[in-house]
Design a protein around this motif. Sequence first.
Motif, short mmCIF file in Angstrom:
data_model
loop_
_atom_site.label_atom_id
_atom_site.label_comp_id
_atom_site.label_asym_id
_atom_site.label_seq_id
_atom_site.Cartn_x
_atom_site.Cartn_y
_atom_site.Cartn_z
N VAL A 191 -68.62 -38.84 53.96
CA VAL A 191 -68.91 -37.97 55.28
C VAL A 191 -68.29 -38.49 56.32
CG1 VAL A 191 -70.10 -36.52 56.53
CG2 VAL A 191 -70.36 -36.43 54.04
N ALA A 220 -68.50 -34.51 43.73
CA ALA A 220 -68.81 -33.07 44.21
C ALA A 220 -68.77 -33.04 45.89
CB ALA A 220 -70.10 -32.69 43.80
N THR A 221 -69.51 -34.19 46.32
CA THR A 221 -69.55 -34.36 47.94
C THR A 221 -68.06 -34.42 48.42
OG1 THR A 221 -71.37 -35.44 47.73
CG2 THR A 221 -70.25 -35.73 49.86
N THR A 224 -66.58 -31.00 48.23
CA THR A 224 -67.28 -30.00 49.31
C THR A 224 -66.64 -30.45 50.66
OG1 THR A 224 -69.21 -29.96 47.93
CG2 THR A 224 -69.35 -29.46 50.48
N VAL A 228 -64.55 -27.82 53.42
CA VAL A 228 -64.67 -27.35 54.80
C VAL A 228 -63.84 -28.01 56.10
CG1 VAL A 228 -67.27 -27.37 54.15
CG2 VAL A 228 -66.25 -29.48 55.46
N SER A 253 -73.04 -28.92 40.17
CA SER A 253 -72.68 -29.00 41.66
C SER A 253 -71.21 -29.38 41.73
CB SER A 253 -73.54 -30.31 41.99
OG SER A 253 -73.04 -31.41 41.48
N LYS A 256 -69.75 -25.86 41.33
CA LYS A 256 -69.79 -25.12 42.51
C LYS A 256 -68.81 -25.51 43.53
CE LYS A 256 -73.44 -23.75 45.94
NZ LYS A 256 -74.75 -23.87 46.19
N ALA A 257 -68.97 -26.86 43.78
CA ALA A 257 -67.98 -27.38 44.86
C ALA A 257 -66.55 -27.00 44.73
CB ALA A 257 -67.87 -29.01 45.10
N ARG A 260 -66.18 -23.02 45.54
CA ARG A 260 -66.02 -23.21 47.04
C ARG A 260 -64.72 -23.42 47.54
NH1 ARG A 260 -68.09 -19.27 48.52
NH2 ARG A 260 -67.78 -19.94 50.70
N ARG B 132 -75.68 -16.70 50.76
CA ARG B 132 -76.12 -17.70 51.34
C ARG B 132 -74.74 -18.57 51.32
NH1 ARG B 132 -78.88 -21.06 46.93
NH2 ARG B 132 -76.79 -21.30 46.23
N ASP B 133 -74.23 -18.92 50.34
CA ASP B 133 -73.06 -19.94 50.16
C ASP B 133 -71.87 -19.61 51.15
OD1 ASP B 133 -73.44 -20.55 46.61
OD2 ASP B 133 -74.39 -21.28 48.19
N ARG B 134 -71.48 -18.23 51.53
CA ARG B 134 -70.62 -18.01 52.49
C ARG B 134 -70.88 -18.21 53.82
NH1 ARG B 134 -67.14 -12.80 50.58
NH2 ARG B 134 -65.73 -13.40 52.45
N SER B 137 -71.09 -22.14 54.26
CA SER B 137 -69.59 -22.50 54.07
C SER B 137 -69.03 -22.26 55.53
CB SER B 137 -68.68 -21.99 53.20
OG SER B 137 -67.40 -22.30 53.07
N SER B 140 -70.53 -24.78 58.03
CA SER B 140 -69.84 -26.25 58.10
C SER B 140 -68.52 -26.30 58.19
CB SER B 140 -70.01 -26.57 56.45
OG SER B 140 -71.21 -26.84 56.08
N ASP B 211 -80.30 -26.30 48.13
CA ASP B 211 -79.07 -25.31 48.21
C ASP B 211 -78.83 -24.71 49.35
OD1 ASP B 211 -79.96 -25.20 44.45
OD2 ASP B 211 -78.04 -26.19 45.41
N PRO B 227 -75.18 -31.78 46.12
CA PRO B 227 -73.81 -32.42 46.33
C PRO B 227 -72.97 -31.25 46.82
CG PRO B 227 -74.99 -33.35 44.47
CD PRO B 227 -75.81 -32.26 45.07
N GLY B 228 -73.11 -29.83 46.18
CA GLY B 228 -72.13 -28.94 46.45
C GLY B 228 -72.48 -28.16 47.56
N ASN B 229 -73.65 -28.48 48.41
CA ASN B 229 -73.94 -27.66 49.62
C ASN B 229 -72.77 -28.07 50.55
OD1 ASN B 229 -75.20 -26.57 51.88
ND2 ASN B 229 -77.34 -26.79 51.05
N PRO B 230 -72.33 -26.79 51.18
CA PRO B 230 -71.39 -27.29 52.36
C PRO B 230 -72.02 -28.06 53.57
CG PRO B 230 -70.98 -25.03 51.70
CD PRO B 230 -72.41 -25.51 50.78
N ARG B 232 -73.65 -30.44 53.32
CA ARG B 232 -73.77 -31.77 53.02
C ARG B 232 -72.50 -32.58 54.11
NH1 ARG B 232 -76.39 -34.68 48.26
NH2 ARG B 232 -75.14 -36.64 48.07
N THR B 233 -71.87 -31.98 54.31
CA THR B 233 -71.03 -32.80 55.44
C THR B 233 -71.30 -32.55 57.01
OG1 THR B 233 -69.33 -30.95 55.80
CG2 THR B 233 -69.00 -32.40 53.93
#
Lengths: 273, 421
Positions: A191, A220-221, A224, A228, A253, A256-257, A260, B132-134, B137, B140, B211, B227-230, B232-233
Amino acid sequence: MDPDEYRATYAAEMERARARSTASGDGPADPAVPDLLAGLGDRNLPAIERQAALTELRRQSFVAIAFRPHRPAYLALLRELVDTEAPPLLDDALEALALERDEHAQQVLVDGLRDPDRAKVGPARALELLSQDVHADHYDILEELADRDDDPVVRRLALRSLAADGDAVGLFQRIVSDPAEDTEARTISAVALQSLDREAFTSVAWDIVGDEGDDDEVRATCLTALGVDPAVTGGEGRGEQVQALRDTTSTPSLAKAAERFIETSPAEEGDPA
Amino acid sequence: MSVTVELAVRGSTDPSVRYVGWSPIPASARLVDPDGATGPVTVVIAGQDTTTGGQVDLRATAGDAPVPALSLDLPTDGSRVPFLVAGRFGEPSTADGDAALVARDTAGSEVGALPLMVRVRKDADTLTTTERDRFLSAFSRLNDAGNGPFVQFREAHTNASSPQAHGDAGFLPWHRAYLLDLERELQAIDPAVALHYWRFDRPAPDLFTQDHIGGPRTSNGTVGLAPGNPLRTWTTDGQIGILRSPLFDPALSGAASSSGPVATEGDVVGHTGDYATLPRPLEIDPHGAAHVSFSGSISSIDTAARDPLFFLLHCNVDRLWAKWQWFNGHHDPSSPDAYPFGGAAGSPGAAPRGHNRLDTMWPWDGDTQPPRPPTAPRAALAASPTASAPGPMPTVGAMIDYQGRLDPATALGFDYDDVPF
């Protein structure tokens, strides 16, 4: 739901709420700031009462115009507490000052990191508080701590704060690219690298995403983070690569990434399917 | 005979305008293919019948009660027949386009359709996984690892700018404009997204998770994010992650600190005075109380905007104002009950600049002369395809009638799931 029926139901709820409020009395008025400052500074009071006074002061500080005349005395008292008090009041005061980006608090924290004998709080807590306002003159101690291998938590916190240092790009590139590195350090570095050098990150990230032998949390990170970035698309076969990843990975995860990324980063027009 | 009908909202069939709330908006129907009809063709316009997703109601004119269906006679020359459409209160969409207008001929055959979304701000603890995810996202992407335009919103809320936004009557209108500006930027990324709220006087077990907005704090001091949560960055001021620890258990209670639990919705909405007596107590509790129910960035004015939860917190503050307005009937900007400081700064009895009804607000007015801050991070309040108000340089007064009850042209294009029109 009929709005009129909703209003009737809601009005009944409000009446019940008013009745409860009336039964319990109006409650005490908000304490005056000068009284709270006096309580916070009173060493004869139990620490828990002084902490409560500080919480109340912080609550009232959100009414900025009314609080403004009291700010100098408030900050001065906090600095005094940092210099003279013990935990837990010390920690509360230090955090309150750190969130004000107070130079005295920063100096206390840096002094403690450079010389543990002078530390008011542990290094992890000091780094956390210092991160509220990192300065360039903090980078040397942060780099030193980021080189430590005896305390992974301290190292991660130092890396986190170095994300503000444009000269740390090489450090983050090295860490994120090394599968032998601590996973959390790699994700922080990923990041940080994206924040500091988007092009370098994108190149490294695609390599990691495509490496089935690498850590799925890091993959995954990275995916993700790619998702973005508005400049990253699914063009040049990336979309197909990510679709295949989504369809084959057993790590939720990562799937999911990938999902997205597919939704938010379409292939560019004209790219081959 | 098989005619074809074109349905439009806001005078357009463009997808960007197909978002409705509880406020009625202009719609129309016209024949694009009369298929040999020699006189007006009767069609029935209705919301799409579905057991899930958003629902809409119609009105022939503004003064009518909402109905589920309207019968219209469409002329063969293709001219538009106007009507009004609005989301049905309590039945918002959960996905883009899941509500629709459908036109049927007298035989019941579908002759035209227009997908819509009933898009409203919701309790963030109740969102579907997709919603939630949209939302995360879009947030982020706006942040873009610290490189995106979110930085302007962060820089607009600091100690230096605090007098513009806190401590006087303009507290609520300023934050309403601030949130609207952010929401429109989110919708420029994903138009299906709304800025949802944290209902801070109730437990929120699904919001404070890895999440969603962040779970229990990690050893790094930052909130735990999957880890897949937007998020995160998420990066602000060169710092990665979000520093936040609740001083209460959000799975079991509403926000609380050593000062006790935050004031409830009933405490705010039940406030029987006019607007002049509302902002000050609200700003301390529940607003300030919610902020200091955490350790971390959100607990200070200067650093709060680093945390995405800050915007959900303020969205709930705004919702409480909106609900107070609705419950007490205070939507008229010219009424002192709705806002006390008519006129502009400098006039007799005026409040500080930026807090009077006719005042423009920093940063959108670009005023960097003292006592205003030396910079104005947001050059203009974002435009929206679904609302022409309030314009790039909003006034305090433009924030009052946000649903366009008195003047539809003043509608700001947002609604709350539990505040009707």
